[in-house]
Design a protein around this motif. Sequence first.
Motif, PDB file in Angstrom:
ATOM      1  N   TYR A 216      36.277  45.013  11.910  1.00 48.69           N
ATOM      2  CA  TYR A 216      37.080  43.918  13.158  1.00 48.69           C
ATOM      3  C   TYR A 216      38.628  43.881  12.940  1.00 48.69           C
ATOM      4  O   TYR A 216      39.107  43.417  14.069  1.00 48.69           O
ATOM      5  N   ARG A 217      38.991  44.400  11.691  1.00 49.17           N
ATOM      6  CA  ARG A 217      40.579  44.519  11.777  1.00 49.17           C
ATOM      7  C   ARG A 217      41.090  45.665  12.396  1.00 49.17           C
ATOM      8  O   ARG A 217      42.458  45.920  12.540  1.00 49.17           O
ATOM      9  N   SER A 218      40.434  46.588  12.592  1.00 47.26           N
ATOM     10  CA  SER A 218      40.958  47.886  13.391  1.00 47.26           C
ATOM     11  C   SER A 218      40.949  47.770  14.896  1.00 47.26           C
ATOM     12  O   SER A 218      41.679  48.594  15.543  1.00 47.26           O
ATOM     13  N   VAL A 219      40.824  46.490  15.764  1.00 47.26           N
ATOM     14  CA  VAL A 219      40.580  46.628  16.860  1.00 47.26           C
ATOM     15  C   VAL A 219      41.899  45.763  17.304  1.00 47.26           C
ATOM     16  O   VAL A 219      42.452  44.731  16.955  1.00 47.26           O
ATOM     17  N   ASP A 220      42.576  46.199  18.566  1.00 49.93           N
ATOM     18  CA  ASP A 220      43.601  45.607  19.324  1.00 49.93           C
ATOM     19  C   ASP A 220      43.112  44.749  20.062  1.00 49.93           C
ATOM     20  O   ASP A 220      42.603  45.116  21.086  1.00 49.93           O
ATOM     21  N   TYR A 221      43.128  43.481  20.135  1.00 48.12           N
ATOM     22  CA  TYR A 221      42.480  42.398  21.008  1.00 48.12           C
ATOM     23  C   TYR A 221      43.367  42.099  22.244  1.00 48.12           C
ATOM     24  O   TYR A 221      42.963  41.241  23.048  1.00 48.12           O
ATOM     25  N   GLY A 222      44.658  42.568  21.939  1.00 51.25           N
ATOM     26  CA  GLY A 222      45.578  41.837  22.850  1.00 51.25           C
ATOM     27  C   GLY A 222      45.690  42.449  24.244  1.00 51.25           C
ATOM     28  O   GLY A 222      45.022  43.498  24.296  1.00 51.25           O
ATOM     29  N   GLY A 223      46.296  41.946  25.012  1.00 52.03           N
ATOM     30  CA  GLY A 223      46.428  42.409  26.492  1.00 52.03           C
ATOM     31  C   GLY A 223      45.404  42.315  27.596  1.00 52.03           C
ATOM     32  O   GLY A 223      45.306  42.599  28.546  1.00 52.03           O
ATOM     33  N   ARG A 224      44.245  41.585  27.155  1.00 48.41           N
ATOM     34  CA  ARG A 224      43.082  41.219  28.101  1.00 48.41           C
ATOM     35  C   ARG A 224      42.320  39.970  27.627  1.00 48.41           C
ATOM     36  O   ARG A 224      42.470  39.727  26.180  1.00 48.41           O
ATOM     37  N   PRO A 225      41.377  39.743  28.225  1.00 49.75           N
ATOM     38  CA  PRO A 225      40.611  38.455  27.902  1.00 49.75           C
ATOM     39  C   PRO A 225      39.494  39.042  26.788  1.00 49.75           C
ATOM     40  O   PRO A 225      39.216  40.039  26.836  1.00 49.75           O
ATOM     41  N   VAL A 226      39.208  38.225  25.757  1.00 49.84           N
ATOM     42  CA  VAL A 226      38.575  38.508  24.515  1.00 49.84           C
ATOM     43  C   VAL A 226      37.229  37.358  25.014  1.00 49.84           C
ATOM     44  O   VAL A 226      37.369  36.330  24.870  1.00 49.84           O
ATOM     45  N   LEU A 227      35.876  37.947  24.872  1.00 47.66           N
ATOM     46  CA  LEU A 227      34.817  37.158  24.566  1.00 47.66           C
ATOM     47  C   LEU A 227      34.161  37.745  23.115  1.00 47.66           C
ATOM     48  O   LEU A 227      33.636  38.691  22.890  1.00 47.66           O
ATOM     49  N   LEU A 228      34.477  36.751  22.227  1.00 45.60           N
ATOM     50  CA  LEU A 228      33.599  36.795  20.823  1.00 45.60           C
ATOM     51  C   LEU A 228      31.999  36.326  21.015  1.00 45.60           C
ATOM     52  O   LEU A 228      31.943  35.205  21.142  1.00 45.60           O
ATOM     53  N   LEU A 229      31.262  37.231  20.762  1.00 44.24           N
ATOM     54  CA  LEU A 229      29.906  36.907  20.852  1.00 44.24           C
ATOM     55  C   LEU A 229      29.291  36.844  19.343  1.00 44.24           C
ATOM     56  O   LEU A 229      29.262  37.977  18.590  1.00 44.24           O
ATOM     57  N   MET A 230      28.711  35.552  18.810  1.00 43.40           N
ATOM     58  CA  MET A 230      28.155  35.381  17.518  1.00 43.40           C
ATOM     59  C   MET A 230      26.738  35.115  17.521  1.00 43.40           C
ATOM     60  O   MET A 230      26.205  34.387  18.409  1.00 43.40           O
ATOM     61  N   GLY A 231      26.072  35.725  16.853  1.00 38.76           N
ATOM     62  CA  GLY A 231      24.407  35.580  16.690  1.00 38.76           C
ATOM     63  C   GLY A 231      24.005  34.411  15.951  1.00 38.76           C
ATOM     64  O   GLY A 231      24.643  33.766  15.380  1.00 38.76           O
ATOM     65  N   ASN A 232      22.610  34.186  16.184  1.00 41.77           N
ATOM     66  CA  ASN A 232      21.950  33.172  15.499  1.00 41.77           C
ATOM     67  C   ASN A 232      22.123  33.308  14.010  1.00 41.77           C
ATOM     68  O   ASN A 232      22.116  34.553  13.386  1.00 41.77           O
ATOM     69  N   GLU A 233      22.380  31.954  13.312  1.00 42.07           N
ATOM     70  CA  GLU A 233      22.225  32.164  11.687  1.00 42.07           C
ATOM     71  C   GLU A 233      21.322  33.129  10.975  1.00 42.07           C
ATOM     72  O   GLU A 233      21.590  33.656  10.061  1.00 42.07           O
ATOM     73  N   GLN A 234      20.113  33.003  11.430  1.00 42.62           N
ATOM     74  CA  GLN A 234      19.040  33.658  10.589  1.00 42.62           C
ATOM     75  C   GLN A 234      18.805  35.091  11.040  1.00 42.62           C
ATOM     76  O   GLN A 234      18.684  36.221  10.490  1.00 42.62           O
ATOM     77  N   GLN A 235      19.011  35.373  12.361  1.00 45.71           N
ATOM     78  CA  GLN A 235      18.645  36.635  13.006  1.00 45.71           C
ATOM     79  C   GLN A 235      19.763  37.268  13.666  1.00 45.71           C
ATOM     80  O   GLN A 235      19.520  38.640  13.824  1.00 45.71           O
ATOM     81  N   GLY A 236      20.790  36.884  13.497  1.00 43.98           N
ATOM     82  CA  GLY A 236      22.049  37.802  14.312  1.00 43.98           C
ATOM     83  C   GLY A 236      21.890  37.810  15.690  1.00 43.98           C
ATOM     84  O   GLY A 236      21.007  37.010  16.413  1.00 43.98           O
ATOM     85  N   LEU A 237      22.529  38.800  16.405  1.00 42.62           N
ATOM     86  CA  LEU A 237      22.617  39.187  17.791  1.00 42.62           C
ATOM     87  C   LEU A 237      21.068  39.671  18.101  1.00 42.62           C
ATOM     88  O   LEU A 237      20.964  40.734  17.278  1.00 42.62           O
ATOM     89  N   PRO A 238      20.255  39.286  18.960  1.00 51.73           N
ATOM     90  CA  PRO A 238      19.294  39.835  19.592  1.00 51.73           C
ATOM     91  C   PRO A 238      19.665  41.369  20.152  1.00 51.73           C
ATOM     92  O   PRO A 238      20.714  41.517  20.455  1.00 51.73           O
ATOM     93  N   ASP A 239      18.740  42.155  20.344  1.00 50.86           N
ATOM     94  CA  ASP A 239      19.098  43.447  20.778  1.00 50.86           C
ATOM     95  C   ASP A 239      19.703  43.548  22.277  1.00 50.86           C
ATOM     96  O   ASP A 239      20.655  44.367  22.533  1.00 50.86           O
ATOM     97  N   GLU A 240      19.138  42.453  22.988  1.00 51.59           N
ATOM     98  CA  GLU A 240      19.801  42.426  24.442  1.00 51.59           C
ATOM     99  C   GLU A 240      21.266  41.896  24.597  1.00 51.59           C
ATOM    100  O   GLU A 240      21.923  42.535  25.422  1.00 51.59           O
TER     101      GLU A 240
END
Length: 286
Positions: A216-240
């Motif tokens: 996560y520290r290797s990405v330059d997030y600047g210069g554009r909108p960012v959407l941070l998508l975080m998964g469920n506490e137990q299962q994380g992000l589903p495949d879709e």
Amino acid sequence: MSATEQHRRPVGQVKEVTSLANPLVKDIKALALKKFRDEQHAFMAEGLKLVIDALDLGWSIKTLVFAKSAHGNAAVEKIAARTVAAGALVLEVSEKVLSAITRRDNPQMVVGVFTQKYLPLKDIRPAGDDVWVALDRVRDPGNLGTVMRTIDAVGAKGLILVGDTTDPFSLETVRATMGSVFAVPIARATAEQFLAWRKSFPGLVAGTHLKGAVDYRSVDYGGRPVLLLMGNEQQGLPDELAAACDKLLRIPQAGRADSLNLAVATAVMLYEVRRTALKLPTEAGQ
């Protein structure tokens, strides 16, 4: 304002209530249950500062409840006057009633009942360095409230709740936000609605995932909108949802734990995005 306009302006009422059997008290107590919050389209917030902040931010108050012991408190009387002027109800209650409403032995002296507010997903049009957070099926009200508080702290734009999530207007969640519930716009969507909206997102969609290949520290997030998508506490992000991300990120861990608490992980991510994208001023020496 003309005399006619003043006459037409709604005027609230002030009532003294000492009985737990009072119908007004029963209605407010019922807001502890999601069914009644949804029916009344309302929720409770505790504390004088929270109520003042909510009114200053334009939230619609339905009822103000304050303890008899606060009678004569200038700040409480001022907020009571604002509530009456807004056409809402003010209840002066015994500590017994206030404890029953808040389910606390030592309640705050002021409680506000506010109208719920959601931002339509279609009205979110990110631009510039806007940062949004989307949470998939978040279950824990403490996690949700802490994430909202962190979104507020870093200056991100708001929150999208995806799927069947815990209620952002539950008493537990509102308490955990420490007032940020009034400052953070909230949208909600099914997974299908979210994925359709995501197709037009103009920037970077980044999700954290145990299988993420990018630090996560290797990405330059600047210069554009960012959407941070975080998964469920137990299962994380589903495949879709994982497939909808431009980058799947990982937060390296050196100990035995294989994952972080959702609210902690979201805070770690948001402050890294803040460092490179939001570019907020830092204090000297930090």
